[in-house]
Design an enzyme around this catalytic site. Structure first.
Site, PDB file in Angstrom:
ATOM      1  N   TYR A  12     -19.855  41.073-119.011  1.00 36.11           N
ATOM      2  CA  TYR A  12     -19.735  39.965-118.044  1.00 36.11           C
ATOM      3  C   TYR A  12     -18.572  39.021-118.385  1.00 36.11           C
ATOM      4  CZ  TYR A  12     -21.111  35.420-115.992  1.00 36.11           C
ATOM      5  OH  TYR A  12     -21.133  34.208-115.359  1.00 36.11           O
ATOM      6  N   ASN A  33     -17.962  50.224-125.654  1.00 35.30           N
ATOM      7  CA  ASN A  33     -18.782  51.446-125.747  1.00 35.30           C
ATOM      8  C   ASN A  33     -19.625  51.663-124.492  1.00 35.30           C
ATOM      9  OD1 ASN A  33     -20.848  49.601-125.949  1.00 35.30           O
ATOM     10  ND2 ASN A  33     -21.431  50.128-128.044  1.00 35.30           N
ATOM     11  N   ASP A  52     -16.897  52.845-130.037  1.00 32.67           N
ATOM     12  CA  ASP A  52     -17.977  52.035-130.584  1.00 32.67           C
ATOM     13  C   ASP A  52     -17.525  51.432-131.909  1.00 32.67           C
ATOM     14  OD1 ASP A  52     -20.465  51.144-131.639  1.00 32.67           O
ATOM     15  OD2 ASP A  52     -21.463  52.524-130.239  1.00 32.67           O
ATOM     16  N   PHE A  74     -15.632  40.203-127.807  1.00 30.13           N
ATOM     17  CA  PHE A  74     -16.814  39.825-127.017  1.00 30.13           C
ATOM     18  C   PHE A  74     -17.986  40.765-127.284  1.00 30.13           C
ATOM     19  CE2 PHE A  74     -13.124  38.517-124.562  1.00 30.13           C
ATOM     20  CZ  PHE A  74     -13.468  37.259-124.111  1.00 30.13           C
ATOM     21  N   TYR A 142     -30.336  35.905-133.282  1.00 30.71           N
ATOM     22  CA  TYR A 142     -29.068  35.929-132.534  1.00 30.71           C
ATOM     23  C   TYR A 142     -28.133  34.839-133.057  1.00 30.71           C
ATOM     24  CZ  TYR A 142     -25.793  34.856-128.785  1.00 30.71           C
ATOM     25  OH  TYR A 142     -24.649  34.569-128.074  1.00 30.71           O
ATOM     26  N   PHE A 170     -21.682  27.605-124.457  1.00 26.27           N
ATOM     27  CA  PHE A 170     -22.977  27.158-123.969  1.00 26.27           C
ATOM     28  C   PHE A 170     -23.369  28.181-122.889  1.00 26.27           C
ATOM     29  CE2 PHE A 170     -24.128  23.263-126.273  1.00 26.27           C
ATOM     30  CZ  PHE A 170     -23.136  23.367-127.232  1.00 26.27           C
ATOM     31  N   HIS A 188     -31.284  36.513-117.883  1.00 29.31           N
ATOM     32  CA  HIS A 188     -30.703  35.184-117.680  1.00 29.31           C
ATOM     33  C   HIS A 188     -31.248  34.510-116.431  1.00 29.31           C
ATOM     34  CE1 HIS A 188     -27.733  36.974-120.469  1.00 29.31           C
ATOM     35  NE2 HIS A 188     -27.891  35.785-121.023  1.00 29.31           N
ATOM     36  N   ILE A 206     -40.488  30.403-114.591  1.00 30.75           N
ATOM     37  CA  ILE A 206     -40.047  29.283-115.427  1.00 30.75           C
ATOM     38  C   ILE A 206     -40.734  29.429-116.774  1.00 30.75           C
ATOM     39  CG2 ILE A 206     -40.026  26.783-115.732  1.00 30.75           C
ATOM     40  CD1 ILE A 206     -40.045  26.428-112.756  1.00 30.75           C
TER      41      ILE A 206
HETATM   42  N1  UDP Z   1     -35.350  30.827-118.175  1.00 30.23           N
HETATM   43  C1  UDP Z   1     -36.408  30.734-117.295  1.00 30.23           C
HETATM   44  N2  UDP Z   1     -36.663  31.820-116.481  1.00 30.23           N
HETATM   45  C2  UDP Z   1     -35.905  32.954-116.496  1.00 30.23           C
HETATM   46  C3  UDP Z   1     -34.835  33.033-117.408  1.00 30.23           C
HETATM   47  C4  UDP Z   1     -34.593  31.950-118.237  1.00 30.23           C
HETATM   48  O1  UDP Z   1     -37.120  29.726-117.234  1.00 30.23           O
HETATM   49  O2  UDP Z   1     -36.194  33.889-115.730  1.00 30.23           O
HETATM   50  C5  UDP Z   1     -35.014  29.660-119.006  1.00 30.23           C
HETATM   51  C6  UDP Z   1     -34.910  29.947-120.496  1.00 30.23           C
HETATM   52  O3  UDP Z   1     -36.160  29.805-121.106  1.00 30.23           O
HETATM   53  C7  UDP Z   1     -33.889  28.887-120.928  1.00 30.23           C
HETATM   54  C8  UDP Z   1     -32.981  28.715-119.704  1.00 30.23           C
HETATM   55  O4  UDP Z   1     -33.733  29.225-118.603  1.00 30.23           O
HETATM   56  O5  UDP Z   1     -34.531  27.677-121.174  1.00 30.23           O
HETATM   57  C9  UDP Z   1     -31.680  29.471-119.794  1.00 30.23           C
HETATM   58  O6  UDP Z   1     -31.981  30.776-120.200  1.00 30.23           O
HETATM   59  P1  UDP Z   1     -30.925  31.958-120.184  1.00 30.23           P
HETATM   60  O7  UDP Z   1     -31.640  33.201-120.625  1.00 30.23           O
HETATM   61  O8  UDP Z   1     -30.222  32.013-118.866  1.00 30.23           O
HETATM   62  O9  UDP Z   1     -29.818  31.518-121.258  1.00 30.23           O
HETATM   63  P2  UDP Z   1     -29.955  31.088-122.809  1.00 30.23           P
HETATM   64  O10 UDP Z   1     -29.993  29.574-122.802  1.00 30.23           O
HETATM   65  O11 UDP Z   1     -31.178  31.719-123.380  1.00 30.23           O
HETATM   66  O12 UDP Z   1     -28.702  31.619-123.418  1.00 30.23           O
END
Ligand code: UDP
Length: 324
Positions: A12, A33, A52, A74, A142, A170, A188, A206
Site C-alpha cells: 500500500y 516478494n 524475498d 517498506f 510489532y 502514524f 484496518h 468498533i
Molecule cells: N479499529 C476498529 N475497528 C476496525 C479496525 C480498527 O475499531 O474494524 C480501531 C483499532 O482498534 C484502532 C483504530 O481503529 O484503535 C485504528 O486501527 P487500525 O487497525 O486502522 O490502525 P492501527 O492504529 O492499529 O495501526
C-alpha cells in the site's frame, strides 16, 4: 534525479511512494516478494524484481544489478493484533530480513536508506502529541521489532557510515488516483468501514468503547498517503541521519471516522461494538515539529474528509482491490 530501489514497493504505502518518486523524475526499481503486495500495484514505469529478503543472496544480486543511489525499505509486517499472536513472524521478517537488506547494502556499497518505522515504537505515551523526545516503550511485538531495527540503524549509521532517515508513521490512509489500500486480510479501520458502505460487509466493528477518550473510542492521527509519500522524497535529500515522527498532529476517533465514512459514501453503515483489541493504545497523535523544521514537510491534505474521499473513490473504482 536518483536511482532508488523500493523494497516492498508493491504494498500500500510502497506503491504510492513509487508512483510519487517516478512523478518526481527518479528512476525506480521495486523489490517485493508479493506475499503482502500486488503485482498490479507496481507502477508500469518501474523495473520489478520479485524476491524475498529472507534470502540474502537474492537481495544482494538485485542491489548489484540495479546499483541504486538509495533504498527505501517498506517490506515488513505491520499488524498490531497479529503480532500479539505470532511474535516470531514479526521478529523474523521485520528484524532478521531487514538485517539481510542492511548487510547486502553494506556489501554492495549502498549508503542511503529511508526506513518505514512506526509510532507503535512508543507504546502508551505519557503525553500527546508524541514528539521524538518521548521514551520509546512498545507494548506489542510489532512496535518492538521496529524499535530493534531503529537501534540497528544507529549502529550501522555510526560504524558503517550509512545515512538513514527513519520515518515513524502514524496512521496512513487514503489513496492516490491510481493506487490504494488492499490487504488480503483487511484489519484496518477505514477500508473495513468502507467495505460496509460498499455492501461487502454487514457492519463496522468498533474495538473498544470504554477508552479514556471523549467518545470512548481510540484516537489516531490519520495522515494522507500522498503527504506520507512526500515526506519520503524530502527524506532522500536529508543532509543527515535522523528519526522523525510523521503525522499531522490532529486526532480522529473511531466513531468520528465511521461518521465521516457515512457522509462521504452517503450509505448506511451499521455498527457493532466489540471488546478492546489487544495491544491498542487509546490515543496516538504525532508531534511533527521536527519533521516540519528539519525536512521542510507540511501536510497538504490534512482534512479527514478529504482523506476518506480519496479512499472511497479508489474503493468504488476497485471494489475487489487489485483482484489477486
Ligand atoms: N479499529 C476498529 N475497528 C476496525 C479496525 C480498527 O475499531 O474494524 C480501531 C483499532 O482498534 C484502532 C483504530 O481503529 O484503535 C485504528 O486501527 P487500525 O487497525 O486502522 O490502525 P492501527 O492504529 O492499529 O495501526
Amino acid at each position: 534525479m536518483s536511482r532508488i530501489l523500493v523494497v516492498g514497493g508493491a504494498g500500500y504505502i510502497g506503491s504510492i511512494c513509487v508512483e510519487e518518486l517516478l512523478n518526481a523524475g527518479h528512476e525506480v526499481g521495486v523489490f517485493d516478494n508479493l506475499t503482502e503486495g500486488h503485482r498490479k500495484a507496481v507502477d508500469t514505469r518501474a523495473r520489478f524484481f520479485q524476491g524475498d529478503l529472507a534470502d540474502p543472496s537474492v537481495i544482494k544480486l538485485a542491489l548489484q544489478e540495479y546499483a541504486p543511489d538509495a533504498v527505501m525499505h517498506f517490506a515488513a509486517n505491520a499488524l498490531v493484533g497479529e503480532s500479539m499472536e505470532k511474535p516470531e513472524k514479526y521478529f523474523d521478517n521485520n528484524v532478521c530480513n531487514g538485517l539481510n537488506l542492511l548487510n547486502a547494502m553494506h556489501e554492495t556499497g549502498v549508503k542511503r536508506l529511508v526506513f518505514s518505522s512506526t509510532c507503535a515504537t512508543f507504546g502508551i505515551p505519557d503525553r500527546v502529541p508524541i514528539d521524538e523526545t518521548l521514551v520509546q516503550n512498545p507494548i506489542n511485538p510489532y512496535g518492538e521489532s521496529k524499535l530493534i531495527f531503529e537501534k540497528i540503524l544507529r549502529g550501522y549509521g555510526e560504524i558503517h557510515v550509512l545515512k538513514f532517515v527513519a520515518l515513524r508513521y502514524f496512521n496512513a490512509a487514503g489513496a492516490s488516483g491510481q493506487f490504494g489500500e488492499d490487504h488480503r486480510i483487511e484489519t484496518h479501520l477505514i477500508p473495513n468501514v468502507l467495505k460496509v458502505a460498499l455492501g461487502q460487509k454487514q457492519a463496522a466493528e468498533i474495538y473498544g468503547t470504554d477508552y479514556p477518550t471523549p467518545d470512548g473510542t481510540c484516537i489516531r492521527d490519520y495522515i494522507h498517503i500522498l503527504d506520507l509519500a512526500r515526506a519520503h522524497m524530502l527524506a532522500l535529500e536529508a543532509p543527515q541521519s535522523g528519526f522523525y515522527n510523521l503525522g499531522t498532529g490532529g486526532g480522529t476517533s473511531v466513531r468520528e471516522i465511521i461518521d465521516v465514512c457515512r457522509e462521504v459514501s452517503g450509505r448506511d453503515i451499521p455498527v457493532i461494538e466489540r471488546p478492546r483489541r489487544a495491544g491498542d493504545p487509546p490515543r496516538l497523535i504525532a508531534g511533527s515539529d521536527k519533521v516540519r523544521k528539519e525536512l521542510g514537510w507540511e501536510p497538504r491534505h490534512q482534512d479527514i474528509r478529504r482523506i476518506i474521499e480519496s479512499a472511497w473513490a479508489w474503493h468504488v473504482k476497485h471494489p475487489n482491490g487489485y483482484g489477486d
